[in-house]
Design an enzyme around this catalytic site. Structure first.
Site, PDB file in Angstrom:
ATOM      1  N   GLU A 122       0.849  -1.198   0.000  1.00 24.69           N
ATOM      2  CA  GLU A 122       0.000   0.000   0.000  1.00 24.69           C
ATOM      3  C   GLU A 122       0.888   1.252   0.000  1.00 24.69           C
ATOM      4  O   GLU A 122       2.084   1.167   0.289  1.00 24.69           O
ATOM      5  CB  GLU A 122      -0.900  -0.013   1.235  1.00 24.69           C
ATOM      6  CG  GLU A 122      -1.792  -1.248   1.254  1.00 24.69           C
ATOM      7  CD  GLU A 122      -2.730  -1.292   2.452  1.00 24.69           C
ATOM      8  OE1 GLU A 122      -2.645  -0.402   3.330  1.00 24.69           O
ATOM      9  OE2 GLU A 122      -3.529  -2.236   2.490  1.00 24.69           O
ATOM     10  N   PRO A 123       0.310   2.419  -0.263  1.00 27.16           N
ATOM     11  CA  PRO A 123       1.146   3.624  -0.298  1.00 27.16           C
ATOM     12  C   PRO A 123       1.954   3.831   0.986  1.00 27.16           C
ATOM     13  O   PRO A 123       3.109   4.230   0.938  1.00 27.16           O
ATOM     14  CB  PRO A 123       0.122   4.749  -0.493  1.00 27.16           C
ATOM     15  CG  PRO A 123      -1.030   4.096  -1.188  1.00 27.16           C
ATOM     16  CD  PRO A 123      -1.083   2.694  -0.663  1.00 27.16           C
ATOM     17  N   ARG A 165      -3.388 -12.194  12.413  1.00 27.31           N
ATOM     18  CA  ARG A 165      -4.495 -13.158  12.321  1.00 27.31           C
ATOM     19  C   ARG A 165      -5.822 -12.488  11.957  1.00 27.31           C
ATOM     20  O   ARG A 165      -6.869 -13.142  11.925  1.00 27.31           O
ATOM     21  CB  ARG A 165      -4.644 -13.917  13.647  1.00 27.31           C
ATOM     22  CG  ARG A 165      -3.424 -14.755  13.968  1.00 27.31           C
ATOM     23  CD  ARG A 165      -3.642 -15.602  15.221  1.00 27.31           C
ATOM     24  NE  ARG A 165      -2.391 -16.191  15.681  1.00 27.31           N
ATOM     25  CZ  ARG A 165      -1.810 -17.253  15.144  1.00 27.31           C
ATOM     26  NH1 ARG A 165      -2.380 -17.871  14.127  1.00 27.31           N
ATOM     27  NH2 ARG A 165      -0.662 -17.705  15.615  1.00 27.31           N
ATOM     28  N   GLU A 219       7.026 -16.503  -4.507  1.00 26.86           N
ATOM     29  CA  GLU A 219       7.488 -15.265  -5.116  1.00 26.86           C
ATOM     30  C   GLU A 219       9.002 -15.188  -5.076  1.00 26.86           C
ATOM     31  O   GLU A 219       9.654 -14.788  -6.045  1.00 26.86           O
ATOM     32  CB  GLU A 219       6.869 -14.079  -4.360  1.00 26.86           C
ATOM     33  CG  GLU A 219       7.220 -12.726  -4.948  1.00 26.86           C
ATOM     34  CD  GLU A 219       6.456 -11.587  -4.279  1.00 26.86           C
ATOM     35  OE1 GLU A 219       5.969 -11.771  -3.155  1.00 26.86           O
ATOM     36  OE2 GLU A 219       6.357 -10.527  -4.903  1.00 26.86           O
ATOM     37  N   THR A 265      12.698  -6.651   0.856  1.00 23.04           N
ATOM     38  CA  THR A 265      13.947  -5.931   0.565  1.00 23.04           C
ATOM     39  C   THR A 265      15.124  -6.720   1.149  1.00 23.04           C
ATOM     40  O   THR A 265      14.931  -7.604   1.997  1.00 23.04           O
ATOM     41  CB  THR A 265      13.937  -4.532   1.214  1.00 23.04           C
ATOM     42  OG1 THR A 265      13.890  -4.699   2.635  1.00 23.04           O
ATOM     43  CG2 THR A 265      12.738  -3.698   0.759  1.00 23.04           C
TER      44      THR A 265
END
Ligand SMILES: Cc1cc2nc3c(=O)[nH]c(=O)nc-3n(C[C@H](O)[C@H](O)[C@H](O)COP(=O)(O)OP(=O)(O)OC[C@H]3O[C@@H](n4cnc5c(N)ncnc54)[C@H](O)[C@@H]3O)c2cc1C
Length: 388
Positions: free
Chosen positions: A129-130, A181, A245, A368
């Protein structure tokens, strides 16, 4: 221990490598200039049956494993694919689709997987998100249940395939008081009321993939589109997805390191200075050797993490170590490769400069460098938590 790929994996590798060398690599400067997803490439993937590699055959996919898919992505990168288009392809194959394969119920699988497998439906994964990136558990996007549907509100940022996706896996908070959760995952179609694509983002690399915001403004999502139970979105869907991913998606960067070695070795062999090909000079040879060793280490770490996923083993540490190593190594490989090219390395026609721009995301996306180091350090010190 057998380090050989199977005959089928070798065949998959060679097929993708040849396709990329003949059709994809020659058009990478054009793709990079266009800053758009290459639809002609998608059409070829559809013809070749490469849109549903991990989807079981029962739902129209190829039924391949994680290692098979990683081998194919690595082959594309090694043959010179731009890692932008490869990222768009990889997001569709993995994080946009794997949640349905692994966490979907039968009805969800039957409804979505066949269209994804043919490439008619393109997928994406919307977590960031931003204001929330690494600290994903504190996301602000909410999903409030109202009878037979949820109402989703919030903005997602940096979403690969955002502008072109037909379907997004959206992670949103259903109960903020429960922390990790209290987060759930939803299959959200682009035609659901309240779903819109925000601004398309202009990036320094990965220009063959389109990245945008996704905006959910009172977006109505039927309850039957929730994956697993309420509260499973982070600890089950998200965590499992991250391992995919960090292995499959990053495989094209590993391949890119092989491409850099090939480009740099060829250039060093034909460029003459001070009366000798520069490949004769020890400092050039040292860079080439480092590039090659790091490429091979990256492949070994990749194949181990992917193999573990195929055995049904959790591989959070292995996938993190692979991704942490590759994020740094592919940037170093691009820098060394450019250095060997001297001034020509800065010229776009020599292609090595794109490796540098494309490499940056490898140390940022899907965790990262700093976050991955933290995960590795916490694992070895026995202090890992649900959130990191
Ligand atoms: C081209 C592109 C494509 C992307 N595609 C997707 C996508 O398809 N879907 C999706 O959901 N997201 C996507 N992302 C988002 C990506 O996963 C995030 O950018 C990444 O997780 C980092 O989040 P952030 O950018 O908000 O950085 P931040 O989390 O704000 O980090 C900023 C800096 O602080 C450091 N930092 C943060 N926390 C710590 C800590 N605890 N210790 C030490 N250092 C720390 C980071 O390492 C970094 O250097 C994409 C991003 C890009 C650029």
């Amino acid at each position: 221990m057998d380090f050989n790929l199977t005959e089928e994996q070798k065949m998959l590798h060679d097929t993708v490598f040849k396709f990329t060398r003949n059709e994809w690599e020659p058009r990478t400067v054009e793709i990079d200039d266009s800053d758009c997803f290459p639809w002609w490439l998608w059409d070829r993937f559809r013809q070749l049956g490469w849109c549903g590699l991990l989807i079981p055959e029962k739902y129209g996919g190829s039924g391949l494993g994680v290692l098979d898919t990683a081998v194919m992505m690595e082959a594309a990168g090694h043959a010179g694919a731009d890692t932008g288009s490869a990222l768009a392809w990889g997001v569709h194959l993995s994080i946009g689709t794997v949640p349905i394969i692994l966490c979907g119920n039968e009805q969800q699988k039957q409804k979505y997987l066949p269209k994804i497998a043919t490439g008619e439906c393109i997928t994406c994964f919307a977590l960031t998100e931003p204001n929330i990136g690494s600290d994903a558990v504190n996301l602000q996007c909410t999903a409030v249940r109202q009878g037979d549907h949820y109402v989703i509100n919030g903005t997602k940022m940096f979403i690969t395939n955002g502008p072109i996706a037909d379907l997004a896996i959206v992670i949103a908070a259903t109960d903020k008081s429960k922390g990790a959760r209290g987060i759930s995952a939803f299959i959200v179609e682009k035609d659901f009321p309240g779903y819109s694509v925000g601004r398309k983002l202009d990036k320094v690399g990965q220009r063959g993939s389109e990245t945008s915001e996704l905006i959910f403004d009172n977006c109505i999502v039927p309850v039957e589109n929730r994956l697993l139970e309420e509260g499973d979105g982070f600890i089950k869907v998200g965590a499992m997805n991250l391992e995919y991913e960090r292995s499959i998606l990053s495989a094209a960067w590993t391949g890119m390191m092989g491409y850099n070695v090939d480009l740099a070795a060829a250039y060093a062999g034909q460029r003459t200075q001070f009366g000798h090909p520069i490949v004769k000079y020890s400092q050039i040879r040292e860079m080439l050797a480092r590039m090659k060793v790091n490429y091979e280490i990256s492949k070994l770490l990749l194949y181990r993490a992917a193999w573990m996923k195929d055995q049904g083993m959790p591989a959070p540490l292995e996938a993190s170590m692979y991704k942490a190593f590759t994020g740094k190594a592919c940037m170093e490989s691009a820098i060394d490769g450019m250095q060997i090219h001297g001034g020509y390395g800065l010229m776009r026609e020599y292609k090595i400069e794109r490796s540098l721009r494309d490499a940056k995301l490898a140390a940022v996306g899907a965790g990262t460098d700093q976050v991955l180091n933290e995960i590795i350090a916490r694992t070895v010190t026995g202090t890992r938590s649900l959130t990191l």
